[in-house]
Write an enzyme that holds these catalytic residues in place. Structure first.
Site, PDB file in Angstrom:
ATOM      1  N   GLU A  41      47.705  67.819  90.704  1.00 33.43           N
ATOM      2  CA  GLU A  41      47.681  66.379  90.941  1.00 33.43           C
ATOM      3  C   GLU A  41      49.094  65.825  91.111  1.00 33.43           C
ATOM      4  O   GLU A  41      49.991  66.105  90.320  1.00 33.43           O
ATOM      5  CB  GLU A  41      47.015  65.690  89.748  1.00 33.43           C
ATOM      6  CG  GLU A  41      46.976  64.173  89.847  1.00 33.43           C
ATOM      7  CD  GLU A  41      46.447  63.509  88.571  1.00 33.43           C
ATOM      8  OE1 GLU A  41      45.995  62.364  88.649  1.00 33.43           O
ATOM      9  OE2 GLU A  41      46.505  64.158  87.493  1.00 33.43           O
ATOM     10  N   LYS A 123      40.806  59.787  93.418  1.00 36.08           N
ATOM     11  CA  LYS A 123      40.508  59.809  91.981  1.00 36.08           C
ATOM     12  C   LYS A 123      39.741  58.561  91.563  1.00 36.08           C
ATOM     13  O   LYS A 123      40.181  57.437  91.809  1.00 36.08           O
ATOM     14  CB  LYS A 123      41.819  59.921  91.203  1.00 36.08           C
ATOM     15  CG  LYS A 123      41.661  60.133  89.703  1.00 36.08           C
ATOM     16  CD  LYS A 123      43.037  60.301  89.085  1.00 36.08           C
ATOM     17  CE  LYS A 123      42.960  60.597  87.601  1.00 36.08           C
ATOM     18  NZ  LYS A 123      44.334  60.757  87.031  1.00 36.08           N
ATOM     19  N   CYS A 158      41.834  65.477  87.351  1.00 34.28           N
ATOM     20  CA  CYS A 158      42.396  65.295  86.021  1.00 34.28           C
ATOM     21  C   CYS A 158      41.489  64.498  85.075  1.00 34.28           C
ATOM     22  O   CYS A 158      40.529  65.052  84.546  1.00 34.28           O
ATOM     23  CB  CYS A 158      43.771  64.636  86.147  1.00 34.28           C
ATOM     24  SG  CYS A 158      44.836  64.854  84.684  1.00 34.28           S
TER      25      CYS A 158
END
Length: 269
Positions: A41, A123, A158
């Site tokens: 990321e 995300k 994440c």
């Protein structure tokens, strides 16, 4: 299929230097027979380098994204290019569907062996705890999957690991390998291990969690990139130094495990 997770070190805000590191890792992975390479990321800017996000942001046809596409094509590998800061207005101007007319997003792109952009994931769960992410970024709204080498590859990022419903939705869309580019810091080592393994076990799917290995002023990423099989068994993993994690994964294994242990069929709404 041979899968490689590039656990990268990096310098805060030094996009060109960090992409050079990634290109070297992809080349190394290709020499080791990798079919698909996954990057961490925001390896381009460094997750905790919040003051560089706006300066580094670009549309999906911008120079950094384009260079990553070239890296995939140059080495003939599929590439989940971790994530970079996307300028949503620039992407929209190029005809790309975006979740907002302007702003920034934490965006992963999947490139095929020819460097063609095949899927985009922004995300969805933005991290607010001691992080400026919720202030700086716009969350994504859609999930993405892409067929590759017999797998249906799903993407998440994440902090998404803490939200199991996202992974169940990916499973419902047929995902058999979920890749998780991350920038997971110390001290939450057990959270990192447990959550990624749980997502594999509960969805009977491969999970490839690719973390960084960089140090910033206020945080150090804990590395430990890992590939889990559909039983949650560790196939390959690393410590906290920059390295490649390589594992062979088999799409037929998904069917075997789900037939042997049909938990997904036993669900009740």
């Amino acid at each position: 299929m041979r899968l490689a997770l590039a656990q990268l070190d990096g310098a805060a805000g030094e996009v060109d230097e960090n992409v050079d590191r990634a290109a070297t890792a992809v080349a190394d992975a290709a020499t080791r027979g990798a079919d698909l390479v996954v990057l961490p990321e925001l390896f381009t800017v460094g997750y905790f380098a919040f003051d560089t996000y706006a300066r580094a942001a670009e549309g999906l046809d911008g120079p950094t994204f384009s260079r990553l596409a070239d890296v995939a094509a140059d080495h003939g590998v599929g590439l989940l290019a971790g994530s970079h800061v996307e300028d949503l207005a620039e992407s929209a101007a190029a005809g790309v569907d975006v979740p907002a007319a302007e702003g920034l997003a934490n965006t992963c792109v999947f490139y095929d062996r020819d460097g063609k952009r095949r899927a985009v994931y922004r995300k969805q769960h933005l991290f607010g705890y001691e992080s400026a992410e919720t202030r700086l970024l716009t969350p994504g709204e859609t999930l993405s999957t892409v067929p590759f080498e017999g797998f249906t590859v799903g993407m998440s990022t994440c902090y998404d690991l803490r939200f199991p419903e996202l992974y169940r939705r990916l499973a419902d869309r047929g995902a058999t390998l979920v890749c998780v580019p991350s920038a997971w810091p110390y001290p939450r080592v057990e959270h990192w291990r447990t959550l990624a393994r749980a997502r594999a076990i509960e969805n009977l799917t491969y999970v490839a969690a690719a973390n960084g290995a960089a140090t910033f002023e206020d945080a150090t990423l804990l590395g430990r990139s890992t590939v889990y099989d559909p039983w949650g068994t560790t196939l390959a993993s690393a410590g906290d130094e920059a390295t490649l994690v390589v594992a062979d994964v088999d799409p037929d294994r998904i069917d075997e495990v789900r037939e042997e242990f049909p938990a997904l069929r036993d669900r009740r709404d």
